[in-house]
Design an enzyme around this catalytic site. Structure first.
Site, mmCIF file in Angstrom:
data_model
loop_
_atom_site.group_PDB
_atom_site.id
_atom_site.type_symbol
_atom_site.label_atom_id
_atom_site.label_comp_id
_atom_site.label_asym_id
_atom_site.label_seq_id
_atom_site.Cartn_x
_atom_site.Cartn_y
_atom_site.Cartn_z
ATOM 1 N N SER A 30 -56.322 -5.367 52.198
ATOM 2 C CA SER A 30 -57.622 -4.884 52.683
ATOM 3 C C SER A 30 -57.796 -3.383 52.464
ATOM 4 O O SER A 30 -58.915 -2.909 52.229
ATOM 5 C CB SER A 30 -57.777 -5.229 54.169
ATOM 6 O OG SER A 30 -56.693 -4.714 54.921
ATOM 7 N N GLY A 82 -51.147 -0.516 49.493
ATOM 8 C CA GLY A 82 -50.944 -0.393 50.933
ATOM 9 C C GLY A 82 -49.505 -0.704 51.307
ATOM 10 O O GLY A 82 -48.626 -0.839 50.459
ATOM 11 N N GLY A 97 -49.397 -9.769 52.301
ATOM 12 C CA GLY A 97 -50.372 -10.561 51.539
ATOM 13 C C GLY A 97 -49.712 -11.431 50.486
ATOM 14 O O GLY A 97 -50.398 -12.001 49.626
ATOM 15 N N GLU A 103 -46.403 -6.683 42.923
ATOM 16 C CA GLU A 103 -46.544 -5.285 43.380
ATOM 17 C C GLU A 103 -45.314 -4.470 42.957
ATOM 18 O O GLU A 103 -45.436 -3.342 42.484
ATOM 19 C CB GLU A 103 -46.696 -5.250 44.902
ATOM 20 C CG GLU A 103 -48.031 -5.821 45.366
ATOM 21 C CD GLU A 103 -48.157 -5.948 46.882
ATOM 22 O OE1 GLU A 103 -49.284 -6.129 47.332
ATOM 23 O OE2 GLU A 103 -47.145 -5.861 47.586
HETATM 24 C C1 5RP Z 1 -49.713 -7.298 50.158
HETATM 25 C C2 5RP Z 1 -49.236 -5.986 50.688
HETATM 26 C C3 5RP Z 1 -50.225 -5.111 51.352
HETATM 27 O O1 5RP Z 1 -50.191 -3.853 50.758
HETATM 28 C C4 5RP Z 1 -49.885 -4.988 52.816
HETATM 29 O O2 5RP Z 1 -49.796 -6.292 53.373
HETATM 30 C C5 5RP Z 1 -50.942 -4.173 53.567
HETATM 31 O O3 5RP Z 1 -52.130 -4.891 53.622
HETATM 32 P P1 5RP Z 1 -53.433 -4.327 54.308
HETATM 33 O O4 5RP Z 1 -53.885 -3.166 53.469
HETATM 34 O O5 5RP Z 1 -54.405 -5.482 54.260
HETATM 35 O O6 5RP Z 1 -53.104 -3.903 55.715
HETATM 36 O O7 5RP Z 1 -48.092 -5.645 50.597
HETATM 37 O O8 5RP Z 1 -48.663 -8.079 49.655
#
Ligand code: 5RP
Length: 219
Positions: A30, A82, A97, A103
């Protein structure tokens, strides 16, 4: 200020790290969605992006930003993503996520990792957020037993299949004081594809959205 407003502030602050004429590494989540919205305002000044997930690819393409296959790209000046938790030495837990493997691959190619977070993500000790581990499906119970032997409590994230066709174990109950060592240990379990500790390749710059503005931390 809401948590989402802090995420938005951090996402937009990352724009200044984008190098004109370059291809940008783009994470998932997000907070990154806000960064993609910001990136769209300078889409004519960049060549395009490499994306870490199907979801981010769709959002980038929706703005008309070209998305390149990582195999066609030699270098990325920045990777913007993030985190679920980050400590003072900029080691992170990521993968909330379920996009951790892609990533980590895109981050490995980039010169700089720009981490964008709201101020709820900073911690003294990593591990309150369950540590995601991507696992080949047939190895699920074997890997779970190995993780229990290391002192963790793995919980299968049922119903979730990663973009790579694998499953996620979320490891609870670990206070992670040596993130590099645990990252290496988990990677050495047969059947583990990746774990969500980003310590060997941590963040270079952290942009933290707070009610008083965006705070920058770097080494
Ligand atoms: C997805 C990630 C995201 O960067 C992490 O979960 C943070 O998510 P958000 O910005 O929705 O808080 O590692 O795999």
């Amino acid at each position: 200020m809401t948590q989402d407003e802090m995420k938005k502030a951090a996402g937009w602050a990352a724009l200044k790290y984008v190098v004109p004429g370059s291809i940008v590494g783009v994470g998932t989540g997000s907070t990154v969605n806000h960064f993609i919205d910001a990136l769209a305002t300078m889409k004519d000044e960049i060549k395009g992006a490499v994306s870490s997930s199907v979801a981010s690819t769709e959002r980038l393409k929706g703005f008309g930003i070209p998305v390149f296959d990582l195999n066609d790209v030699d270098t990325l000046s920045v990777y913007v993503d993030g985190a679920d938790e980050i400590n003072a030495t900029r080691d992170m837990i990521k993968g909330g996520g379920a996009a951790l493997t892609r990533e980590k691959i895109v981050a490995a190619v980039a010169d700089q990792f720009i981490c964008i977070i709201d101020n709820t993500k900073t911690v003294d000790v990593l591990g309150t957020f369950p540590l995601p581990v991507e696992v080949i499906p047939m190895a699920r119970e074997y890997v779970a037993r190995e993780i229990r032997a290391l002192g963790g409590n793995p919980v299968w994230r049922e119903g979730v299949i990663t973009d790579n066709g694998n499953i996620i174990l979320d490891v609870k109950g670990m206070a992670i004081t040596d993130a590099k060592q645990l990252e290496t240990q988990l990677n050495s379990i047969v059947g583990v594809v990746t774990n969500g500790l980003f310590a060997h390749r941590g963040a270079d710059v952290v942009l933290i959205g707070t009610p008083d503005g965006v705070v920058t931390q770097q080494g």
